[in-house]
Design an enzyme around this catalytic site. Structure first.
Site, mmCIF file in Angstrom:
data_model
loop_
_atom_site.group_PDB
_atom_site.id
_atom_site.type_symbol
_atom_site.label_atom_id
_atom_site.label_comp_id
_atom_site.label_asym_id
_atom_site.label_seq_id
_atom_site.Cartn_x
_atom_site.Cartn_y
_atom_site.Cartn_z
ATOM 1 N N ASP A 166 -41.364 50.321 -5.911
ATOM 2 C CA ASP A 166 -41.899 50.343 -4.549
ATOM 3 C C ASP A 166 -43.053 51.336 -4.452
ATOM 4 O O ASP A 166 -43.125 52.143 -3.534
ATOM 5 C CB ASP A 166 -40.798 50.691 -3.550
ATOM 6 C CG ASP A 166 -41.156 50.272 -2.126
ATOM 7 O OD1 ASP A 166 -42.021 49.386 -1.976
ATOM 8 O OD2 ASP A 166 -40.589 50.822 -1.176
ATOM 9 N N LYS A 224 -32.737 63.257 1.802
ATOM 10 C CA LYS A 224 -32.550 61.858 2.177
ATOM 11 C C LYS A 224 -31.057 61.589 2.310
ATOM 12 O O LYS A 224 -30.311 61.703 1.343
ATOM 13 C CB LYS A 224 -33.167 60.945 1.130
ATOM 14 C CG LYS A 224 -34.648 61.209 0.950
ATOM 15 C CD LYS A 224 -35.202 60.456 -0.248
ATOM 16 C CE LYS A 224 -36.645 60.872 -0.467
ATOM 17 N NZ LYS A 224 -37.233 60.217 -1.643
ATOM 18 N N VAL A 242 -34.717 60.704 6.421
ATOM 19 C CA VAL A 242 -35.304 61.779 5.642
ATOM 20 C C VAL A 242 -35.519 62.984 6.553
ATOM 21 O O VAL A 242 -36.140 62.862 7.618
ATOM 22 C CB VAL A 242 -36.640 61.353 5.008
ATOM 23 C CG1 VAL A 242 -37.196 62.477 4.140
ATOM 24 C CG2 VAL A 242 -36.458 60.092 4.176
ATOM 25 N N GLY A 279 -35.492 54.835 7.587
ATOM 26 C CA GLY A 279 -35.715 53.472 7.113
ATOM 27 C C GLY A 279 -34.409 52.749 6.974
ATOM 28 O O GLY A 279 -33.363 53.207 7.451
ATOM 29 N N GLY A 280 -34.436 51.601 6.303
ATOM 30 C CA GLY A 280 -33.247 50.770 6.199
ATOM 31 C C GLY A 280 -32.110 51.413 5.450
ATOM 32 O O GLY A 280 -30.947 51.137 5.710
ATOM 33 N N MET A 281 -32.411 52.294 4.475
ATOM 34 C CA MET A 281 -31.367 52.892 3.647
ATOM 35 C C MET A 281 -30.890 54.252 4.142
ATOM 36 O O MET A 281 -29.819 54.694 3.790
ATOM 37 C CB MET A 281 -31.863 53.051 2.201
ATOM 38 C CG MET A 281 -32.223 51.754 1.520
ATOM 39 S SD MET A 281 -30.821 50.632 1.362
ATOM 40 C CE MET A 281 -31.460 49.216 2.240
ATOM 41 N N LEU A 336 -38.220 63.775 9.284
ATOM 42 C CA LEU A 336 -39.494 63.290 8.779
ATOM 43 C C LEU A 336 -39.666 61.788 8.946
ATOM 44 O O LEU A 336 -40.780 61.295 9.063
ATOM 45 C CB LEU A 336 -39.643 63.657 7.291
ATOM 46 C CG LEU A 336 -39.657 65.159 6.965
ATOM 47 C CD1 LEU A 336 -39.724 65.366 5.457
ATOM 48 C CD2 LEU A 336 -40.821 65.847 7.648
ATOM 49 N N GLY A 337 -38.580 61.047 8.902
ATOM 50 C CA GLY A 337 -38.697 59.602 9.026
ATOM 51 C C GLY A 337 -37.366 58.941 8.736
ATOM 52 O O GLY A 337 -36.388 59.593 8.356
#
Length: 759
Positions: A141, A47, A33, A28-30, A25-26
């Site tokens: 966030d 995640k 997903v 990021g920095g951490m 799905l995507g």
């Protein structure tokens, strides 16, 4: 856990925690997903945390706590956590998959939302924030890409990981989590003090975006966007009433002036089905001088002098947006550097290096030889002292230690005496860290009792401990050689001993009597641990005199406690006072004994070390008069008395200072340093020192709680670093701390942690 390389077909992606991966799905920095499927067919969003963070033990501690907290969030407008494994090689968390576009995708493709849609969105988000805040979380966030537009209402996502990733402030100085256009001013200025009101500010920005398609704070760079959030009025062109009045209150720079979720819910319910857009004003003349962001904005270079102080400018020209120097003066927090470009991705975490004018003071100890606000330029140190680090472990001979997890050291004349997990009683030179002797074969996982008169008092297991005999011994060791002088059986693994003016006070092996021993090992006296209330007793030493605290119930928290005093010479017993069931001794203040009282006895067994305190009790030792001191805002954590105040330290790093006299909260500081020790007060510098289980040291100002300095965490602290309670003490002004299986020493005016290992 089984994963295939990135870019392969969905059918061959593998699985995480038994969930079959369907699609990516995507990222990021951490982490990444994935869309996944449970065996039952239910779809979840998994995640998976990136490997570098998985190797960071402090990140794991925070992630583990946040997963537990996020499980409690189960509102209709959040995506609940259904499974997680924070202890996996790569930690992961699975939330219920919510089909639907994000709010940012919806606005981009379909345009701003109308009145009824806005009302539904606003009410759903307020209810989601209410559930998140009630679970003890702050989202930090909240932004359009973290809001899913499901058919039956919005869903807030990433509330479980957002605060976990804030752990980066622990390991990289100055890093901050958030997305600048939707962050609150306090996230930039005082990120460790962010409260639920921060999410309300973010909600105000999000509603403006949903209603207009534009952000109220929007500059060409994240740097200037952050500056606008902190100092300038939001751009609300196109926002009509009554929404305008609502978002203006949400976007107040003062957190205390923003509405709470209950009030916000009432206001949003009044939104009509259709909203008239506010008239967009004609363009105003711009100041000919270059201005960052939008017309009338005050550039940081115009409000900073060469030394970092503020300087008067001509920004208030009357031609801008009404955000001249007056607004800047009310709450100036100036950004001074940008560490990296911000990536807005699937997990979209913005990382910035920030410093404010009030945050510069914590750095003063780090400058070589720089003086602090109090005390001398240089610390008073043992003769020949140098920074040192020593490993305390030694083969224990295969005998299991006592499960007490209270490793630590105590101060001797020119040395420290340590005991704990994986190591026996050890004498370490306070100046060099050199090991002078080790005694015994059984690691105790409990600190030594005390040192006095050429003797070191400690605990030991009997020779047949491996066969199940758990009766603890009190042993006296020669401080010079480590040789055992004498030993006495004192009770089970929970039995305690304390030094008093004439000897050592403890409990008998049968737990029916208090026993006092002289330094020679001879028995001084015995005194009954029975009436009144002697089923559960512990010895105490208050003001150098022997006392006992007893309960008449088998459950130590089920009946009032009796405080009894013993004559130091012959053990004659006298009853002093009756205390609440959960009373625990803290020490002596102003000639009176101080006890803490837990708010709810049932919480004791459920959250050890994270208790909620209802009040304090002061006892006059002469008259027995008891005075209850209620706490208006019951703090949580573990309470300690230091320098006349009570400091309550929570496992997540929140420290609360309370007056021992009035119970008034003096200050509260969210340090974001997990697993802190009890504080030790430095009279030289007026600071409180803490250690955490990963070797990080922290100094807070005793009067305000402001951070004075902190050090980096340390590597290779031994197998027990994740379990043992850290501790520290002062030898003159030198800090000596224990974390895991390691003891180390630094100076408070130059506290960088040492890397070398002592002898």
């Amino acid at each position: 856990m089984s994963l295939s390389p990135e870019g392969t077909d969905a059918e061959s992606m593998g699985s995480i925690g038994g969930y079959e991966l369907i699609d990516r799905l995507g990222s990021g920095g951490m982490g990444v997903v994935y869309l996944a499927r449970a065996a039952s067919g239910r779809q979840v969003a998994v995640k998976l945390i990136h490997a570098p963070y998985a190797r960071d033990e402090e990140f794991r501690v925070r992630f583990r706590q946040e997963v537990a907290a996020a499980r409690r969030v189960s509102g209709a407008f959040t995506a609940p956590v259904v499974d997680a494994d924070p202890d996996a090689e790569q930690p992961w968390m699975a939330t219920l998959y919510v089909p639907g576009r994000t709010l940012s995708e919806t606005v981009t493709k379909e345009g701003p939302l109308g009145g009824r849609e806005l009302r539904t969105l606003g009410l759903g988000l307020v209810e989601a924030l209410r559930d998140i805040h009630q679970a003890g979380l702050v989202h930090r966030d909240l932004k359009p890409s973290n809001v899913l537009m499901a058919e039956d209402g919005p869903r807030v996502i990433d509330f479980g990981i957002s605060r976990a990733t804030d752990n980066q402030a622990l390991t990289v100085t100055g890093r901050l989590i958030g997305t600048p256009p939707f962050m609150s001013p306090e996230q930039f200025a005082t990120p460790r003090d962010v409260t639920a009101a921060s999410d309300v500010f973010s909600l105000g920005s999000l509603l403006v975006y949903a209603a207009t398609g534009t952000r109220p704070f929007n500059a060409d760079s994240p740097y200037m966007t952050g500056y606008q959030v902190m100092h300038e009025a939001p751009v609300l062109d196109g926002v009509g009433e009554p929404l305008l009045s609502i978002v203006e209150r949400c976007l107040d720079k003062d957190p205390a002036a923003r509405p709470g979720t209950a009030e916000l819910h009432r206001m949003l319910r009044t939104l009509p089905d259709s909203l008239e857009a506010a008239a967009v004003p004609e363009p105003r003349p711009q100041d000919p001088r270059p201005r960052p962001g939008r017309p009338g904005a005050v550039a940081p270079t115009q409000v900073m002098g060469e030394s970092g102080g503020t300087a008067a400018t001509g920004a208030g020209t009357g031609t801008g947006t009404g955000t001249g120097t007056g607004r800047v003066r009310r709450g100036r927090r100036v950004l001074v550097s940008l560490a990296a470009a911000l990536a807005v991705t699937g997990l979209s975490l913005a990382t910035m290096r920030l410093v404010s004018d009030s945050d510069t003071t914590p750095q003063r100890h780090k400058d070589s030889g720089s003086p602090t606000a109090r005390g001398p330029r240089a610390a008073a140190l043992p003769a020949g002292w140098e920074p040192w680090r020593t490993d305390l472990t030694r083969d224990s001979g295969g005998i299991d230690p006592i499960s007490y997890a209270e490793s630590g050291c105590l101060r001797g004349r020119d040395a420290v005496y340590c005991a704990g997990s994986g190591f026996t009683v050890t004498k370490v030179d306070a100046a060099s860290g050199r090991t002078l002797w080790r005694s015994g074969t059984n690691p105790q996982e409990v600190r030594p009792v005390g040192a006095r008169g050429g003797l070191v008092y400690a605990y030991s297991l009997p020779d047949d401990a491996a066969a199940g005999n758990r009766i603890r011994k009190l042993v006296a060791l020669d401080a010079g050689t480590g040789k055992q002088r004498w030993a006495r059986r004192i009770g089970d693994v929970d039995a305690e001993a304390h030094l008093f003016s004439r000897g050592v006070l403890t409990i008998s092996a049968s737990t029916t009597e208090f026993v006092a021993y002289a330094s020679s090992g001879a028995e001084l006296w015995r005194s009954s641990a029975s009436a009144p209330g002697g089923k559960s007793c512990v010895p105490l030493v208050l003001g150098g005199a022997p006392y006992g605290l007893c309960s008449s119930d088998d459950d130590p928290y089920g009946a009032p406690m009796s405080l009894v005093r013993f004559d130091a010479s012959d053990g004659t017993r006298s009853d002093v006072a009756t205390l609440p069931p959960t009373a625990e001794a803290l020490g002596v203040v102003g000639g009176q004994f101080l006890f803490s009282v837990l708010e709810d006895p049932n919480k004791v067994a459920q959250s050890v070390g994270d208790w909620s305190y209802a009040g304090l009790v002061r006892v006059n030792p002469d008259s027995g008069a008891v005075k209850e001191v209620p706490l208006a805002e019951p703090p949580r954590g573990s309470a300690t008395l230091a320098d006349g105040a009570v400091y309550v330290v929570r496992q997540d790093g929140v420290v609360t200072a309370v007056s021992a006299t009035t119970g008034k909260q003096l200050w509260r500081r969210a340090t974001e340093v997990e697993g802190l020790s009890v504080p030790v007060f430095s009279a030289t510098y007026g600071d409180l020192y803490f250690a955490n289980r990963y070797g990080r040291l922290l100094a807070l100002d005793r009067d305000t709680g402001a951070e004075r300095w902190r050090t980096s965490s340390m590597d290779d602290l031994g197998d027990s670093s994740g379990d043992n309670t850290p501790s520290l003490l002062l030898v003159e002004d030198a800090i000596v701390a224990v974390a895991g299986d390691t003891v180390f020493s630094v100076r408070p005016d130059r506290p960088a942690t040492p890397s070398a290992t002592g002898g």
